[in-house]
Design a protein around this motif. Structure first.
Motif, short mmCIF file in Angstrom:
data_model
loop_
_atom_site.label_atom_id
_atom_site.label_comp_id
_atom_site.label_asym_id
_atom_site.label_seq_id
_atom_site.Cartn_x
_atom_site.Cartn_y
_atom_site.Cartn_z
N VAL A 16 0.84 -1.20 0.00
CA VAL A 16 0.00 0.00 0.00
C VAL A 16 0.88 1.25 0.00
O VAL A 16 0.66 2.20 -0.76
CB VAL A 16 -0.96 0.00 1.21
N LEU A 17 1.89 1.25 0.87
CA LEU A 17 2.79 2.40 0.95
C LEU A 17 3.58 2.57 -0.34
O LEU A 17 3.69 3.68 -0.89
CB LEU A 17 3.73 2.22 2.14
N LEU A 18 4.13 1.49 -0.87
CA LEU A 18 4.92 1.59 -2.09
C LEU A 18 4.07 2.03 -3.28
O LEU A 18 4.55 2.79 -4.14
CB LEU A 18 5.59 0.25 -2.39
N ARG A 19 2.85 1.57 -3.33
CA ARG A 19 1.97 1.96 -4.44
C ARG A 19 1.68 3.46 -4.40
O ARG A 19 1.65 4.13 -5.44
CB ARG A 19 0.68 1.15 -4.40
N LEU A 20 1.49 3.99 -3.22
CA LEU A 20 1.26 5.43 -3.12
C LEU A 20 2.53 6.21 -3.47
O LEU A 20 2.49 7.20 -4.20
CB LEU A 20 0.77 5.80 -1.73
N ILE A 191 13.74 12.90 6.30
CA ILE A 191 13.36 11.59 6.82
C ILE A 191 11.88 11.56 7.21
O ILE A 191 11.38 12.49 7.86
CB ILE A 191 14.24 11.20 8.02
N TRP A 192 11.23 10.48 6.80
CA TRP A 192 9.86 10.17 7.21
C TRP A 192 9.87 8.81 7.89
O TRP A 192 10.69 7.93 7.57
CB TRP A 192 8.93 10.06 6.00
N THR A 193 8.95 8.60 8.81
CA THR A 193 8.71 7.27 9.36
C THR A 193 7.25 6.90 9.13
O THR A 193 6.36 7.75 9.22
CB THR A 193 9.01 7.20 10.87
N TYR A 194 7.01 5.63 8.84
CA TYR A 194 5.67 5.09 8.66
C TYR A 194 5.53 3.89 9.59
O TYR A 194 6.07 2.82 9.32
CB TYR A 194 5.43 4.71 7.20
N THR A 195 4.83 4.10 10.68
CA THR A 195 4.77 3.12 11.75
C THR A 195 3.51 2.28 11.65
O THR A 195 2.41 2.81 11.42
CB THR A 195 4.81 3.83 13.11
N THR A 196 3.67 0.96 11.83
CA THR A 196 2.54 0.03 11.82
C THR A 196 2.59 -0.81 13.10
O THR A 196 3.45 -0.60 13.95
CB THR A 196 2.59 -0.88 10.59
N ALA A 197 1.68 -1.76 13.20
CA ALA A 197 1.60 -2.57 14.42
C ALA A 197 2.84 -3.42 14.65
O ALA A 197 3.19 -3.72 15.79
CB ALA A 197 0.36 -3.46 14.36
N HIS A 198 3.53 -3.81 13.57
CA HIS A 198 4.65 -4.73 13.72
C HIS A 198 5.97 -4.20 13.21
O HIS A 198 7.03 -4.68 13.62
CB HIS A 198 4.35 -6.04 12.97
N VAL A 199 5.93 -3.22 12.31
CA VAL A 199 7.16 -2.74 11.68
C VAL A 199 7.07 -1.23 11.49
O VAL A 199 5.99 -0.63 11.56
CB VAL A 199 7.41 -3.42 10.32
N VAL A 200 8.23 -0.63 11.22
CA VAL A 200 8.29 0.76 10.80
C VAL A 200 9.05 0.83 9.49
O VAL A 200 10.04 0.11 9.29
CB VAL A 200 8.94 1.66 11.87
N PHE A 201 8.56 1.65 8.57
CA PHE A 201 9.25 1.90 7.32
C PHE A 201 9.94 3.25 7.42
O PHE A 201 9.32 4.25 7.78
CB PHE A 201 8.26 1.89 6.15
N LEU A 202 11.22 3.27 7.10
CA LEU A 202 12.06 4.46 7.24
C LEU A 202 12.38 5.00 5.85
O LEU A 202 12.99 4.30 5.04
CB LEU A 202 13.34 4.10 7.99
N LEU A 203 11.94 6.21 5.58
CA LEU A 203 12.11 6.81 4.26
C LEU A 203 13.13 7.95 4.33
O LEU A 203 12.99 8.87 5.13
CB LEU A 203 10.77 7.35 3.76
#
Length: 241
Positions: A16-20, A191-203
């Motif tokens: 979902v994140l990559l598609r956006l 830097i951006w962070t995208y936090t979820t229940a199990h992982v974080v994506f670091l941009l």
């Protein structure tokens, strides 16, 4: 990344994140799976959400249906299914196995750099995330992305998105630690962070990246509720704690 994880809830959030971020392929994305062999464990079994259509499908119906198909049989639960489906529009892929040995790893990264020389954003998908105390070249070092590799790719002008699994420690402090380490490797990054229940994506967005990529990153901070993906822009300087 392992084939056994394909289609799980972390995969749904990831794509979902990559598609956006791809902005319908206007931003060119290279996906470095950092593929490792299956270990026979069951931690790739987070598939119950695929039975909860009313709760999850509306977020991205096309993607949801792709992942339902991918999870429908062992033959489909492969990264090749994701690649062939066009899940990430216009993406290029590095789908070789990543070895532990230093020479093999260096060759893998060199092939990745060549394959992704014309992309705007490289997504690194290690099993665990950023390096720990385990030296590069040791057994299981293939589960990690090392900071010198972050620096090398960033210095070629590439923006980076990095998968990071949460260890069993306090999450805010852990995210801050990851961000500080990334700032040392890529000091000019936004830097951006995208936090979820199990992982974080670091941009990490390179200052020479097209403005449309930063625009997509900001949209990703606003698109979903915090229970799915919580995006946050941390700017160019270390946050004041």
């Amino acid at each position: 990344m392992k084939d056994q994880y394909v289609g799980d809830i972390n995969d749904y959030r990831k794509y979902v994140l990559l598609r956006l971020l791809s902005a319908d392929s206007e931003n060119h994305i290279g996906v470095c799976w950092m593929l490792t062999p299956s270990d026979g464990r069951m931690d790739g079994s987070k598939l119950a959400y695929l039975q909860q259509h009313e709760r999850h499908r509306h977020i991205d119906p096309v993607l949801f249906d792709i992942l339902v198909h991918a999870a429908s049989s062992p033959d489909h639960r492969r990264l090749a299914t994701i690649e062939d489906s066009g899940t990430i529009p216009g993406a290029l892929y590095q789908n070789d196995l990543l070895p532990d040995d230093p020479a093999g790893r260096d060759a893998f990264m060199a092939r990745s750099a060549s394959a992704f020389r014309n992309v705007d954003l490289i997504f690194f998908d290690p099993d665990n995330g950023l390096e720990v105390a385990l030296p590069k070249g040791r057994r299981n070092s293939s589960k990690y992305l090392y900071l010198d590799e972050v620096a090398t790719f960033f210095d070629t002008g590439k923006s980076l998105l990095i998968y990071q699994h949460f260890p069993r420690i306090e999450r805010s402090a852990f995210i801050n630690s990851c961000v500080e380490r990334l700032r040392s490797a890529a000091p000019r990054a936004a830097i951006w962070t995208y936090t979820t229940a199990h992982v974080v994506f670091l941009l990490l967005i390179h200052p020479e990246s097209p403005a449309r990529l930063a625009f997509a990153a900001m949209l990703a901070c606003e698109r979903w509720g915090s229970e799915f993906i919580a995006g946050r822009f941390l700017g160019f300087e270390p946050p004041i704690l």
